[in-house]
Design a protein around this motif. Structure first.
Motif, short mmCIF file in Angstrom:
data_model
loop_
_atom_site.label_atom_id
_atom_site.label_comp_id
_atom_site.label_asym_id
_atom_site.label_seq_id
_atom_site.Cartn_x
_atom_site.Cartn_y
_atom_site.Cartn_z
N SER A 147 -11.12 16.38 4.13
CA SER A 147 -11.22 15.01 4.66
C SER A 147 -10.90 14.01 3.56
N LEU A 148 -10.44 12.84 3.99
CA LEU A 148 -10.11 11.73 3.07
C LEU A 148 -11.13 10.64 3.32
N SER A 149 -11.61 10.01 2.25
CA SER A 149 -12.56 8.91 2.48
C SER A 149 -12.00 7.61 1.91
N TRP A 154 0.83 -1.21 0.00
CA TRP A 154 0.00 0.00 0.00
C TRP A 154 0.86 1.26 0.00
N HIS A 155 2.16 1.15 0.31
CA HIS A 155 3.03 2.35 0.25
C HIS A 155 2.98 2.94 -1.16
N PHE A 156 2.98 2.08 -2.18
CA PHE A 156 2.97 2.60 -3.56
C PHE A 156 1.64 3.28 -3.84
N ALA A 196 10.30 12.91 13.45
CA ALA A 196 9.51 11.84 12.84
C ALA A 196 9.92 10.53 13.48
N CYS A 197 8.98 9.61 13.62
CA CYS A 197 9.34 8.28 14.14
C CYS A 197 8.74 7.23 13.23
N GLU A 198 9.44 6.10 13.14
CA GLU A 198 9.01 5.02 12.24
C GLU A 198 9.47 3.71 12.86
N LEU A 199 8.51 2.79 13.07
CA LEU A 199 8.88 1.54 13.77
C LEU A 199 9.52 0.52 12.85
N THR A 239 -0.22 12.12 11.49
CA THR A 239 -0.07 10.67 11.38
C THR A 239 -1.12 10.13 10.43
N GLU A 240 -0.82 8.99 9.82
CA GLU A 240 -1.82 8.28 9.05
C GLU A 240 -1.65 6.78 9.32
N THR A 241 -1.49 6.52 10.61
CA THR A 241 -1.29 5.12 10.99
C THR A 241 -2.64 4.44 11.10
N VAL A 242 -3.26 4.24 9.96
CA VAL A 242 -4.58 3.61 9.93
C VAL A 242 -4.59 2.49 8.90
N ASP A 243 -5.47 1.52 9.12
CA ASP A 243 -5.64 0.45 8.12
C ASP A 243 -7.10 0.50 7.67
N ALA A 244 -7.55 -0.43 6.89
CA ALA A 244 -8.90 -0.39 6.33
C ALA A 244 -9.97 -0.38 7.41
N HIS A 252 14.17 5.80 14.81
CA HIS A 252 13.68 4.45 14.53
C HIS A 252 13.03 3.95 15.82
N LYS A 253 11.78 4.38 16.03
CA LYS A 253 11.11 4.06 17.31
C LYS A 253 9.61 3.99 17.08
N LYS A 254 8.97 3.26 17.96
CA LYS A 254 7.51 3.30 17.99
C LYS A 254 7.14 4.49 18.86
N SER A 255 6.16 5.25 18.48
CA SER A 255 5.86 6.49 19.21
C SER A 255 5.60 6.20 20.69
N TRP A 315 -15.97 1.48 6.36
CA TRP A 315 -14.93 2.37 5.87
C TRP A 315 -14.99 3.63 6.72
N PHE A 316 -14.21 4.65 6.37
CA PHE A 316 -14.22 5.82 7.25
C PHE A 316 -13.80 7.06 6.48
N GLN A 317 -14.09 8.19 7.11
CA GLN A 317 -13.60 9.48 6.62
C GLN A 317 -12.58 9.95 7.64
C1 LIG Z 1 -6.28 6.68 3.62
C2 LIG Z 1 -5.43 5.91 4.58
C3 LIG Z 1 -5.61 4.44 4.40
C4 LIG Z 1 -6.86 3.84 4.56
C5 LIG Z 1 -6.98 2.46 4.44
N1 LIG Z 1 -5.90 1.69 4.12
C6 LIG Z 1 -4.70 2.26 3.94
C7 LIG Z 1 -4.52 3.64 4.06
C8 LIG Z 1 -3.20 4.25 3.79
N2 LIG Z 1 -2.44 4.39 5.03
C9 LIG Z 1 -1.77 3.17 5.35
C10 LIG Z 1 -0.72 3.38 6.40
C11 LIG Z 1 -0.68 2.17 7.22
C12 LIG Z 1 0.64 1.91 7.88
S1 LIG Z 1 1.03 3.08 9.07
C13 LIG Z 1 2.27 3.94 8.25
C14 LIG Z 1 3.65 3.67 8.83
O1 LIG Z 1 3.64 3.95 10.22
C15 LIG Z 1 4.38 2.95 10.93
N3 LIG Z 1 3.79 2.94 12.27
C16 LIG Z 1 2.55 2.50 12.59
C17 LIG Z 1 2.29 2.79 13.92
C18 LIG Z 1 3.44 3.44 14.43
C19 LIG Z 1 3.84 4.00 15.68
N4 LIG Z 1 3.03 3.99 16.74
N5 LIG Z 1 5.07 4.58 15.79
C20 LIG Z 1 5.89 4.60 14.72
N6 LIG Z 1 5.58 4.11 13.51
C21 LIG Z 1 4.37 3.53 13.36
C22 LIG Z 1 4.24 1.70 10.09
O2 LIG Z 1 5.40 0.92 10.22
C23 LIG Z 1 4.13 2.25 8.66
O3 LIG Z 1 5.38 2.29 8.04
#
Ligand SMILES: CCc1ccncc1CNCCCCSC[C@H]1O[C@@H](n2ccc3c(N)ncnc32)[C@H](O)[C@@H]1O
Length: 702
Positions: free
Chosen positions: A292-294, A26-28, A79-82, A128-133, A107-110, A282-284
């Motif tokens: 807003s993004l849907s 989904w990154h792409f 910025a942080c990225e796990l 942040t956009e740390t969301v899934d479907a 390189h950390k989890k928040s 689904w969500f907004q």
């Molecule tokens: C319209 C949005 C949408 C709707 C439905 N489907 C997909 C999307 C698109 N967004 C998907 C992102 C999903 C992955 S989250 C993005 C990156 O963040 C990292 N992470 C996750 C939690 C976290 C944390 N607590 N601390 C540090 N890093 C963290 C993940 O390792 C990932 O690389």
């Protein structure tokens, strides 16, 4: 290894499997979604211009949102990225775009971060956009509760002008809708009473592991995902979308209260007649008051929706005028939905849904409903004890694949009767020993398979199954009993085999197999690893006249122009990513073979006829080549961007299965070309097709 010897095939295959795992596809999609990127950029610019000068990007991925904040003029950006891979990639991207040193990446989890250990002071903005479907799947609620308590300045209380903290997105609204879809149903429930001539009643209830039972154990997941806009056969909305939940990410009390919130029971008026197969969610994302993004199915966005299958009584048909009662709750940080009952003419019909009898159902408006619900929960509690067996979604879809079972049944019956004829000619003494007259059939299918039973049912056959899970073995045993198959005619082979190779060996010292059933194509659309090795091993284990199934596989394909496949495979330049140079870095993780493709619903232009790309002879593996040149004529002009492929699986000379079949459990795969190939109608294109260790690669030139 690839950087040193790029053509080193071994490393390349491993890299592709690893790449798929390291960097989610989904990154792409996300980075190519210019609309999404621009909306985030606008919201960030507004926030920075209104005074948010210190920013933390949680889950930065490639770093794009952090770079937006920096470019918008923020004084400090963290910025942080796990994920290690994404963290390293973000460092390269930020450096490449001239912001090294002005964005600090951890390189950390928040949740592991604190002040002043990781950031010098609390920030005024978290993006942040740390969301899934299903919205919560990446832990955004927990991350924001922690951020408000440890990383963010307190929210604005009154008109005082102290800098205050805030979050982008500001909140989310979750929608839910009841749907009918055979495509969803066949992955979660058995859709027929008979499979391949076997009556399935004795199997007991079979379910997919996707269920929202209240006790989340590790063998089940609460929801799965589908892209409803590209679902084969489509779907039918049985209710209007309704708001299941809305959350304000800038209200930490609300966030903290979410998981202890009362279970809500929503009443959904049914607007269309149809079978209740699932709830779609689904969500907004409200980035701020304006943007807003849907992730809805009606959007042209690329996102998938969360699917909550309803394991209701099979064939339960909703009618307009009904009201569907849906429980909504947020226990332990994931959204949980369950259809509990249907109100019809004031009566309550409950679904055969595992709801927790203790769950506090809102008392209905009238005593009648209350009485029914009491009765219903009483009954469900009895139903709790009901036993059922879990099958993977792909195993359930295979079980529902009638043509597969009928074709195998035909092919096995044919072979078995041929072999019986053959043994009849043996001297009577030879078949005196009852055992000797038995035909031995081995099924090395990877998952749950009825084929051994279908073979054993012919009589005079001893069938070996590779099913390993006890519950699934018991399903087969019950089916064997209900079809009069003697217990000793069904063996579970893996209980004895010490390792993978152990599976392919003789049934006993003086016996060989009459038939060996191989599992050739993975659900994702790729040829299984080591298929040819297994086929050649199997051939030596066959008795005279014995066969392996299938005997031949033909790989078919087609030249197509498909932007969608491009968007899911690589970032298309700098334009979609707000001008930041991200593509070269993330595209290192591009994988040339796209899997789990639904070719039947892929929006693409066909630029050639169906082509025969490759033939695999499993009965004579020496007849196989490792590469082949295929000439294809363009049937219209355009840009060839991909070559979807699938298989004609020949069980024997007369019976075959096509993995493109809409009722099959198979998805397709596609080779995505490195460079799109411009063609005119009539052009001849030369394809170099290589198959090395079950991995296909295709290069094309005009
Ligand atoms: C319209 C949005 C949408 C709707 C439905 N489907 C997909 C999307 C698109 N967004 C998907 C992102 C999903 C992955 S989250 C993005 C990156 O963040 C990292 N992470 C996750 C939690 C976290 C944390 N607590 N601390 C540090 N890093 C963290 C993940 O390792 C990932 O690389």
């Amino acid at each position: 290894a690839l950087k040193i010897k790029p053509d080193y095939l071994e490393a390349r295959e491993n890299f592709y499997r690893v790449a798929n795992w390291l960097v989610e596809r989904w990154h792409f999609l996300m980075l190519n979604d210019r609309g999404r990127n621009q909306k985030y950029q606008q919201a960030i610019q507004k926030a920075v211009q209104s005074g948010c000068s210190t920013v933390l990007d949680i889950g930065t991925g490639t770093g794009i949102l952090g770079m937006c904040a920096k470019k918008a003029g923020a004084a400090e950006v963290y910025a942080c990225e796990l994920s290690k891979t994404m963290y390293e990639l973000a460092c390269e991207v930020v450096a490449e775009n001239g912001m090294e040193g002005s964005i600090q990446i951890l390189h950390k989890k928040s949740l592991e971060m604190g002040v002043p250990a990781d950031i010098p002071h609390r920030v005024s903005l978290v993006v942040t956009e740390t969301v899934d479907a299903g919205l919560f799947g990446e832990g955004i609620i927990e991350s924001l509760i922690h951020a408000w308590n440890h990383l963010l300045l307190p929210p604005k209380r009154s008109e005082e002008d102290l800098p205050s903290g805030r979050v982008i997105p500001a909140g989310a609204t979750v929608f839910c809708m009841a749907v009918e879809s055979l495509e969803i149903r066949r992955h979660h429930r058995l859709c027929a009473a008979e499979v391949g001539g076997l009556k399935m009643a004795a199997a007991g209830e079979l379910r997919s592991p996707v269920s929202c039972s209240l006790e989340p154990d590790d063998s089940t997941e609460p929801y799965t995902t589908e892209r409803l806009s590209r679902l084969p056969g489509g779907y039918r909305a049985l209710t209007e979308p309704f708001t299941a939940l809305s959350i304000d990410f800038n209200n930490v009390q609300e966030l903290e209260g979410l998981s202890s919130r009362e279970v809500q029971v929503m009443r959904l008026p049914v607007t269309q007649q149809g079978e209740l197969d699932a709830l779609a969610v689904w969500f907004q994302l409200h980035l701020d008051q304006e943007n807003s993004l849907s992730t809805g199915p009606q959007e042209d966005t690329c996102w998938e929706q969360a699917i909550y299958p309803v394991h209701s009584a099979p064939g339960f048909v909703l009618k307009p005028g009904d009201e569907l009662l849906v429980e909504v709750s947020c226990h332990d940080a994931y959204l949980r939905l369950g259809c509990v009952a249907v109100l019809r003419d004031g009566r309550k019909l409950h679904l055969d849904q595992r709801v927790d009898p203790q769950s506090s159902m809102k008392p209905g408006p009238n005593p009648e409903v209350e009485l029914c619900s009491a009765l219903a929960s009483l009954q469900t509690s009895q139903r709790e004890s009901e036993d059922f067996s879990l099958l993977e979604c792909s195993e359930m879809a295979l079980l529902n694949y009638q043509d597969y079972h009928q074709s195998f049944s035909l092919a096995l019956t044919k072979l078995i009767s041929e072999m019986k004829l053959r043994t009849q000619n043996l001297s009577s003494a030879a078949c005196a020993a009852a055992d000797a007259s038995l035909l031995y059939v081995l099924d090395v299918s990877e998952g749950f398979s009825l084929l051994p039973l279908i073979a054993a049912r012919q009589g005079g056959v001893k069938a070996y199954s590779s099913v390993e899970k006890t519950k699934q073995q018991n399903v087969l045993r019950r089916l064997a009993v209900s079809h009069g198959v003697p217990e000793e005619h069904l063996e579970f082979w893996l209980n004895r085999a010490e390792d993978e190779q152990g599976v392919l060996q003789r049934p006993s010292t003086e016996k060989l197999w009459s038939a060996i059933i191989l599992d050739c194509v993975e659900t994702c659309g790729l040829i299984r690893q080591k298929l040819m090795e297994k086929a050649s091993l199997a051939r030596f284990l066959l008795e005279e006249g014995g066969r392996i199934f299938p005997e031949k596989i033909v790989i078919l394909g087609m030249l197509v122009e498909s932007d969608t496949l491009l968007m899911e495979s690589a970032v298309q330049g700098r334009d979609p990513t707000l001008g930041f140079n991200i593509a070269p870095f993330i595209n290192q993780f591009t994988v040339p073979v796209h899997v789990f493709l639904d070719f039947s619903t892929l929006d693409c232009r066909h630029l050639s006829e169906v082509l025969e790309l490759f033939v695999l002879d499993l009965m004579d593996t020496n007849a196989n080549y490792t590469e082949r040149e295929v000439k294809a004529q363009a049937t219209s002009g355009g840009r060839v961007t991909a070559i979807p492929f699938w298989y004609q699986i020949h069980l024997d000379r007369d019976i075959s299965l096509n993995t493109l079949s809409r009722t099959s459990h198979w998805k397709q795969a596609a080779v995505v070309l490195q460079e799109p190939l411009e063609v005119q109608a009539g052009d001849w294109i030369r394809l170099a097709v290589k198959l090395h260790k079950s991995t296909i690669s295709i290069s094309a030139q005009v």
